[in-house]
Structures are given as C-alpha cells and as structure tokens.
Design an enzyme around this catalytic site. Structure first.
Site, PDB file in Angstrom:
ATOM      1  N   THR A  77       0.937  31.802  14.670  1.00  0.00           N
ATOM      2  CA  THR A  77       1.547  32.841  15.513  1.00  0.00           C
ATOM      3  C   THR A  77       3.047  32.602  15.653  1.00  0.00           C
ATOM      4  OG1 THR A  77      -0.506  33.052  16.729  1.00  0.00           O
ATOM      5  CG2 THR A  77       1.444  33.884  17.823  1.00  0.00           C
ATOM      6  N   HIS A  85       6.986  25.724   6.933  1.00  0.00           N
ATOM      7  CA  HIS A  85       6.013  24.630   6.902  1.00  0.00           C
ATOM      8  C   HIS A  85       5.307  24.535   8.259  1.00  0.00           C
ATOM      9  CE1 HIS A  85       4.201  20.947   5.540  1.00  0.00           C
ATOM     10  NE2 HIS A  85       4.488  20.413   6.705  1.00  0.00           N
TER      11      HIS A  85
HETATM   12  C1  GRF Z   1       1.393  28.880   6.303  1.00  0.00           C
HETATM   13  O1  GRF Z   1       0.700  27.999   7.139  1.00  0.00           O
HETATM   14  C2  GRF Z   1       2.728  28.305   5.927  1.00  0.00           C
HETATM   15  O2  GRF Z   1       3.270  27.497   6.923  1.00  0.00           O
HETATM   16  C3  GRF Z   1       2.398  27.471   4.713  1.00  0.00           C
HETATM   17  O3  GRF Z   1       1.426  28.206   4.025  1.00  0.00           O
HETATM   18  C4  GRF Z   1       0.716  29.040   4.944  1.00  0.00           C
HETATM   19  C5  GRF Z   1       0.814  30.438   4.419  1.00  0.00           C
HETATM   20  O4  GRF Z   1       0.028  31.322   5.177  1.00  0.00           O
HETATM   21  N1  GRF Z   1       3.578  27.220   3.915  1.00  0.00           N
HETATM   22  P1  GRF Z   1       0.087  32.874   4.887  1.00  0.00           P
HETATM   23  O5  GRF Z   1      -0.300  33.060   3.423  1.00  0.00           O
HETATM   24  O6  GRF Z   1       1.484  33.348   5.155  1.00  0.00           O
HETATM   25  O7  GRF Z   1      -0.918  33.463   5.807  1.00  0.00           O
END
Ligand code: GRF
Length: 204
Positions: free
Chosen positions: A175, A112
């Site tokens: 990051t 999250h």
């Molecule tokens: C991330 O910001 C994660 O924290 C949230 O959804 C987003 C997914 O990003 N649960 P990605 O698809 O991994 O780039």
C-alpha cells in the site's frame, strides 16, 4: 506546456505498482506518460492492465534470446524507439546490465519492499518478517550496478505488528509502495532530484 516525462515501465508479474502509476497519471496527480510497458513474462497480469488502459506493450521473453547481452540490447532499443526518458522497474525480475545503465545513466528507478540497505534481493518483506524487525517499509531508489544498492530517493516506514504474518506485512508495505513510487516519479518530472554521489537531494 512543457513536454510530459516519458516513462518506460518494466514488469514481470502482477503490476500493482504499474497500476498505481497509471491511476495517478489518469487522476492528474502524476504529470507523466507511459510510452511503453515491457514484460519478460508473457503471462504477467500487468499486460492485462496495459490492454485495459490502452497503453502499448511489448513482451520480450528471456528464452527468445541467446544471451543476456542480446536481451538487454533489444530492451534498450525498444525503450529508445519509444523515446523513453525514465525507466521504471516495477517488479521486473531480471538484473539490469551495465550496458543498460550506460544507455540510461541515472535514469532507471526501482522500488524495493524493505528499508534498504536492509534486506536487499528477493522477498524483502519475508526477510524482514523472519528477522523480527519492529519496522520495515519500502524504498524507491536509482538503480546502479549492485543489488538494490543505488542512491535512495524516498523511503516509507511500516511498523511490524505482533500479529503480522509475512502476508499481512507485505500487503501494508505494498500500500505504501503505491504511494511513494508515483511521488518519486513526480519529483523527477519536476526536476527536483539532484544526485550527489550516493545521496539524493530533493530541491525545495
Ligand atoms: C513489489 O513488492 C516491489 O517492491 C518489488 O516487486 C513487487 C512488484 O509488485 N520490486 P507488483 O508487480 O507491482 O504488484
């Protein structure tokens, strides 16, 4: 050599966390294997990543199922068929059902983009930026029946700068996400995670 931890990764979009997990596995800094990637969005860029790395994937479209129960039972079946030990939610935009959690007890992780329990739900980065906190960050946690309420495994703090926009803050948080998700999975693979009630104890 002990068997590698078998992962099932659930995505809906970009899949940058998926990419980070793949990269750590390929570099040898995460001792696990991805058995299946499941997307509920046929257009998710994460599918392109799966193809590029030769990892099996399945698309389960929400609209192909008449109910959430039916969708979840197909999800469970697909993961079980691939022998998955640990389910990784990586930007999967769907609430996990109690039946799913029963099929994978304490075996579903999520990431999250905020320091839980602050700013759960959608757009954690935006919520934190709009609120005006001085520190935000990200959280890897086990999934329970609540919204981002499960036992916390790792958190990483990201300071908010005066000139941050929602986007610059979100990029710095992402990051850090890419570092702590593989770390949390490796701790699990090493058997170092102990859950006591709501608390996660990391052995050693
Ligand atoms: C991330 O910001 C994660 O924290 C949230 O959804 C987003 C997914 O990003 N649960 P990605 O698809 O991994 O780039």
């Amino acid at each position: 050599m002990a068997d590698l931890l078998k992962l099932g990764v659930l995505i809906s979009g970009n899949g940058s966390n998926l990419q980070s997990i793949i990269d750590h596995i390929e570099r040898g800094s995460l001792k696990a294997t991805i058995k299946i990637i499941i997307s509920n969005n046929p257009d998710a860029f994460g599918i392109t990543r799966a193809k590029k790395h030769g990892i099996p994937f399945v698309v389960l479209k929400n609209s192909d199922f008449t109910s959430k129960e039916e969708f979840d039972s197909e999800l469970i079946k697909t993961l079980k068929d691939h022998g998955v030990d640990l389910v990784i939610l990586a930007g999967f935009m769907r609430i996990i059902s109690p039946a799913f959690l029963k099929a994978f007890p304490n075996k579903v992780m999520n990431i999250h983009p905020a320091l839980l329990p602050s700013f759960p739900g959608l757009h954690g980065q935006r919520q934190a930026w709009e609120y005006g906190v001085k520190f935000s960050g990200c959280t890897v946690h086990f999934v329970d029946e609540g919204m981002d309420t499960g036992p916390i495994i790792i958190q990483r703090v990201v300071p908010v700068q005066d000139d941050d926009t929602e986007e610059t803050l979100a990029a710095r948080i992402l990051t850090e996400e890419h570092k702590i998700y593989p770390q949390a999975i490796q701790l699990y693979a090493d058997g170092k995670i102990e859950i006591k009630g709501r608390k996660v104890h990391i052995k050693n």
